[in-house]
Design a protein around this motif. Structure first.
Motif, PDB file in Angstrom:
ATOM      1  N   TYR A 119     -34.212 -88.900 -97.405  1.00 18.71           N
ATOM      2  CA  TYR A 119     -34.087 -87.996 -98.539  1.00 18.71           C
ATOM      3  C   TYR A 119     -34.076 -88.886 -99.783  1.00 18.71           C
ATOM      4  CZ  TYR A 119     -32.692 -83.362-100.230  1.00 18.71           C
ATOM      5  OH  TYR A 119     -32.664 -82.120-100.816  1.00 18.71           O
ATOM      6  N   PRO A 120     -35.154 -88.904-100.582  1.00 21.28           N
ATOM      7  CA  PRO A 120     -35.341 -89.967-101.576  1.00 21.28           C
ATOM      8  C   PRO A 120     -34.243 -90.082-102.625  1.00 21.28           C
ATOM      9  CG  PRO A 120     -37.045 -88.266-101.796  1.00 21.28           C
ATOM     10  CD  PRO A 120     -36.220 -87.938-100.598  1.00 21.28           C
ATOM     11  N   MET A 121     -33.788 -88.990-103.171  1.00 19.19           N
ATOM     12  CA  MET A 121     -32.811 -89.083-104.270  1.00 19.19           C
ATOM     13  C   MET A 121     -31.441 -89.540-103.783  1.00 19.19           C
ATOM     14  SD  MET A 121     -34.389 -88.367-106.927  1.00 19.19           S
ATOM     15  CE  MET A 121     -35.857 -87.593-107.491  1.00 19.19           C
ATOM     16  N   LEU A 122     -31.068 -89.142-102.580  1.00 14.53           N
ATOM     17  CA  LEU A 122     -29.741 -89.480-102.069  1.00 14.53           C
ATOM     18  C   LEU A 122     -29.753 -90.701-101.159  1.00 14.53           C
ATOM     19  CD1 LEU A 122     -28.435 -85.899-101.214  1.00 14.53           C
ATOM     20  CD2 LEU A 122     -27.968 -87.259-103.255  1.00 14.53           C
ATOM     21  N   ASN A 123     -30.938 -91.103-100.733  1.00 11.01           N
ATOM     22  CA  ASN A 123     -31.104 -92.241 -99.840  1.00 11.01           C
ATOM     23  C   ASN A 123     -30.349 -92.050 -98.519  1.00 11.01           C
ATOM     24  OD1 ASN A 123     -32.391 -94.632 -99.261  1.00 11.01           O
ATOM     25  ND2 ASN A 123     -30.680 -95.888 -99.989  1.00 11.01           N
ATOM     26  N   VAL A 124     -30.421 -90.832 -97.973  1.00 13.79           N
ATOM     27  CA  VAL A 124     -29.841 -90.522 -96.661  1.00 13.79           C
ATOM     28  C   VAL A 124     -30.944 -89.923 -95.789  1.00 13.79           C
ATOM     29  CG1 VAL A 124     -27.497 -90.158 -97.510  1.00 13.79           C
ATOM     30  CG2 VAL A 124     -29.055 -88.230 -97.367  1.00 13.79           C
ATOM     31  N   PRO A 125     -30.817 -90.024 -94.484  1.00 10.48           N
ATOM     32  CA  PRO A 125     -31.846 -89.432 -93.615  1.00 10.48           C
ATOM     33  C   PRO A 125     -31.889 -87.907 -93.758  1.00 10.48           C
ATOM     34  CG  PRO A 125     -30.403 -90.898 -92.374  1.00 10.48           C
ATOM     35  CD  PRO A 125     -29.811 -90.746 -93.731  1.00 10.48           C
ATOM     36  N   LYS A 126     -33.085 -87.355 -93.716  1.00  9.93           N
ATOM     37  CA  LYS A 126     -33.218 -85.898 -93.787  1.00  9.93           C
ATOM     38  C   LYS A 126     -32.548 -85.231 -92.598  1.00  9.93           C
ATOM     39  CE  LYS A 126     -37.188 -85.188 -96.722  1.00  9.93           C
ATOM     40  NZ  LYS A 126     -38.500 -84.570 -96.870  1.00  9.93           N
ATOM     41  N   GLY A 127     -32.414 -85.956 -91.518  1.00 12.69           N
ATOM     42  CA  GLY A 127     -31.731 -85.417 -90.345  1.00 12.69           C
ATOM     43  C   GLY A 127     -30.288 -85.038 -90.632  1.00 12.69           C
ATOM     44  N   ALA A 128     -29.674 -85.686 -91.623  1.00 12.62           N
ATOM     45  CA  ALA A 128     -28.301 -85.339 -92.006  1.00 12.62           C
ATOM     46  C   ALA A 128     -28.239 -83.919 -92.556  1.00 12.62           C
ATOM     47  CB  ALA A 128     -27.769 -86.330 -93.035  1.00 12.62           C
ATOM     48  N   LEU A 129     -29.306 -83.503 -93.228  1.00 11.64           N
ATOM     49  CA  LEU A 129     -29.375 -82.130 -93.736  1.00 11.64           C
ATOM     50  C   LEU A 129     -29.494 -81.149 -92.573  1.00 11.64           C
ATOM     51  CD1 LEU A 129     -29.648 -80.283 -96.261  1.00 11.64           C
ATOM     52  CD2 LEU A 129     -32.109 -80.592 -96.043  1.00 11.64           C
ATOM     53  N   TYR A 130     -30.384 -81.462 -91.624  1.00  6.86           N
ATOM     54  CA  TYR A 130     -30.602 -80.581 -90.477  1.00  6.86           C
ATOM     55  C   TYR A 130     -29.445 -80.608 -89.487  1.00  6.86           C
ATOM     56  CZ  TYR A 130     -35.359 -80.105 -92.169  1.00  6.86           C
ATOM     57  OH  TYR A 130     -36.448 -79.838 -92.941  1.00  6.86           O
ATOM     58  N   SER A 131     -28.579 -81.580 -89.596  1.00  2.45           N
ATOM     59  CA  SER A 131     -27.404 -81.646 -88.724  1.00  2.45           C
ATOM     60  C   SER A 131     -26.437 -80.496 -88.978  1.00  2.45           C
ATOM     61  CB  SER A 131     -26.674 -82.977 -88.903  1.00  2.45           C
ATOM     62  OG  SER A 131     -27.499 -84.038 -88.482  1.00  2.45           O
ATOM     63  N   SER A 132     -26.606 -79.829 -90.106  1.00  3.36           N
ATOM     64  CA  SER A 132     -25.764 -78.666 -90.381  1.00  3.36           C
ATOM     65  C   SER A 132     -26.020 -77.542 -89.374  1.00  3.36           C
ATOM     66  CB  SER A 132     -26.000 -78.162 -91.804  1.00  3.36           C
ATOM     67  OG  SER A 132     -27.332 -77.706 -91.957  1.00  3.36           O
ATOM     68  N   LEU A 133     -27.223 -77.492 -88.809  1.00  2.00           N
ATOM     69  CA  LEU A 133     -27.555 -76.440 -87.841  1.00  2.00           C
ATOM     70  C   LEU A 133     -26.744 -76.591 -86.546  1.00  2.00           C
ATOM     71  CD1 LEU A 133     -31.407 -76.340 -88.401  1.00  2.00           C
ATOM     72  CD2 LEU A 133     -29.745 -74.619 -89.100  1.00  2.00           C
ATOM     73  N   PRO A 134     -26.783 -77.743 -85.861  1.00  2.00           N
ATOM     74  CA  PRO A 134     -25.964 -77.836 -84.650  1.00  2.00           C
ATOM     75  C   PRO A 134     -24.461 -77.798 -84.941  1.00  2.00           C
ATOM     76  CG  PRO A 134     -27.207 -79.875 -84.993  1.00  2.00           C
ATOM     77  CD  PRO A 134     -27.660 -78.897 -86.020  1.00  2.00           C
ATOM     78  N   ALA A 135     -24.050 -78.283 -86.104  1.00  2.00           N
ATOM     79  CA  ALA A 135     -22.629 -78.200 -86.460  1.00  2.00           C
ATOM     80  C   ALA A 135     -22.190 -76.747 -86.559  1.00  2.00           C
ATOM     81  CB  ALA A 135     -22.366 -78.937 -87.774  1.00  2.00           C
ATOM     82  N   ALA A 136     -22.976 -75.936 -87.265  1.00  2.00           N
ATOM     83  CA  ALA A 136     -22.663 -74.512 -87.391  1.00  2.00           C
ATOM     84  C   ALA A 136     -22.750 -73.818 -86.038  1.00  2.00           C
ATOM     85  CB  ALA A 136     -23.607 -73.846 -88.386  1.00  2.00           C
ATOM     86  N   GLY A 137     -23.741 -74.191 -85.240  1.00  2.00           N
ATOM     87  CA  GLY A 137     -23.880 -73.608 -83.912  1.00  2.00           C
ATOM     88  C   GLY A 137     -22.674 -73.898 -83.033  1.00  2.00           C
ATOM     89  N   GLY A 138     -22.188 -75.115 -83.085  1.00  2.00           N
ATOM     90  CA  GLY A 138     -20.996 -75.472 -82.307  1.00  2.00           C
ATOM     91  C   GLY A 138     -19.776 -74.677 -82.737  1.00  2.00           C
ATOM     92  N   ILE A 139     -19.625 -74.496 -84.035  1.00  2.00           N
ATOM     93  CA  ILE A 139     -18.500 -73.713 -84.546  1.00  2.00           C
ATOM     94  C   ILE A 139     -18.632 -72.255 -84.102  1.00  2.00           C
ATOM     95  CG2 ILE A 139     -17.379 -72.855 -86.643  1.00  2.00           C
ATOM     96  CD1 ILE A 139     -18.249 -75.539 -87.982  1.00  2.00           C
ATOM     97  N   ILE A 140     -19.833 -71.706 -84.175  1.00  2.00           N
ATOM     98  CA  ILE A 140     -20.053 -70.321 -83.749  1.00  2.00           C
ATOM     99  C   ILE A 140     -19.746 -70.163 -82.264  1.00  2.00           C
ATOM    100  CG2 ILE A 140     -21.839 -68.568 -83.337  1.00  2.00           C
ATOM    101  CD1 ILE A 140     -23.086 -69.398 -86.028  1.00  2.00           C
ATOM    102  N   ILE A 141     -20.189 -71.110 -81.441  1.00  2.00           N
ATOM    103  CA  ILE A 141     -19.917 -71.039 -80.003  1.00  2.00           C
ATOM    104  C   ILE A 141     -18.412 -71.057 -79.740  1.00  2.00           C
ATOM    105  CG2 ILE A 141     -20.126 -72.310 -77.825  1.00  2.00           C
ATOM    106  CD1 ILE A 141     -22.959 -73.154 -78.837  1.00  2.00           C
ATOM    107  N   LEU A 142     -17.708 -71.936 -80.435  1.00  3.85           N
ATOM    108  CA  LEU A 142     -16.258 -72.010 -80.272  1.00  3.85           C
ATOM    109  C   LEU A 142     -15.589 -70.704 -80.687  1.00  3.85           C
ATOM    110  CD1 LEU A 142     -13.834 -73.742 -79.508  1.00  3.85           C
ATOM    111  CD2 LEU A 142     -13.856 -74.670 -81.827  1.00  3.85           C
ATOM    112  N   TYR A 143     -15.954 -70.199 -81.849  1.00  2.00           N
ATOM    113  CA  TYR A 143     -15.390 -68.938 -82.325  1.00  2.00           C
ATOM    114  C   TYR A 143     -15.704 -67.782 -81.381  1.00  2.00           C
ATOM    115  CZ  TYR A 143     -13.522 -69.758 -87.054  1.00  2.00           C
ATOM    116  OH  TYR A 143     -12.752 -70.124 -88.125  1.00  2.00           O
ATOM    117  N   CYS A 144     -16.940 -67.680 -80.923  1.00  2.00           N
ATOM    118  CA  CYS A 144     -17.329 -66.567 -80.049  1.00  2.00           C
ATOM    119  C   CYS A 144     -16.616 -66.639 -78.703  1.00  2.00           C
ATOM    120  CB  CYS A 144     -18.842 -66.519 -79.868  1.00  2.00           C
ATOM    121  SG  CYS A 144     -19.708 -65.975 -81.351  1.00  2.00           S
TER     122      CYS A 144
END
Length: 169
Positions: A119-144
């Motif tokens: 991610y050019p402006m922040l100098n972090v991997p774009k995968g860090a942005l997409y990591s929000s998907l499995p993080a949210a999924g894990g939370i949803i699974i736990l809650y459900c």
């Protein structure tokens, strides 16, 4: 089970509030830098975009776990007893399936595939942005999972009391 839900709720609320307060501060700095100092910050816009995705995904998981999401209750409002309990648990299982396949598996694939891209402006991997998907999924699974147990316990407690009253009569 309620202690786990309370701990999870408080943790997610704290993370969301902290992220939101940080976003307000960064957005304020961006306005000041652009209009007062006449030197716009390029990093702040990228950070806000990145943060908004994470905040949205975590908040979606929280709302889904709290069972406060938008739902059509036309059918469930007419159901009672074991039918309502079964249907409510079925809905939670559908959420678990969605979160498992789309958010966790698909999100992990997206994050893995984009870890080498920066991610050019922040100098972090774009995968860090997409990591929000499995993080949210894990939370949803736990809650459900917690919701399924709570729904079942509530049903068992209601019907257990009715059985005791019938036997006493």
């Amino acid at each position: 089970m309620e202690r786990i839900r309370t701990l999870l709720d408080r943790s997610i609320q704290a993370v969301c509030c902290l992220l939101f307060i940080t976003m307000v501060g960064v957005a304020s700095w961006q306005v000041i830098a652009r209009y007062v100092l006449n030197d716009p910050s390029t990093v702040s816009e990228a950070f806000l975009r990145f943060s908004l995705v994470w905040l949205s995904m975590i908040a979606i998981a929280y709302v889904a776990g709290s069972r406060e999401h938008v739902s059509l209750t036309l059918l469930t409002d007419r159901l009672t007893g074991p039918w309502k309990t079964t249907f409510d648990i079925f809905i939670e299982i559908l959420f678990i399936a969605f979160a498992s396949v789309i958010l966790v598996f698909g999100g992990f694939q997206a994050a893995s595939n984009s870890m080498s891209q920066i991610y050019p402006m922040l100098n972090v991997p774009k995968g860090a942005l997409y990591s929000s998907l499995p993080a949210a999924g894990g939370i949803i699974i736990l809650y459900c999972t917690i919701n399924c147990i709570s729904i079942y316990k509530e049903y068992r407690n209601q019907h257990g009391h009715h059985e005791i009253r019938r036997q006493e009569s």
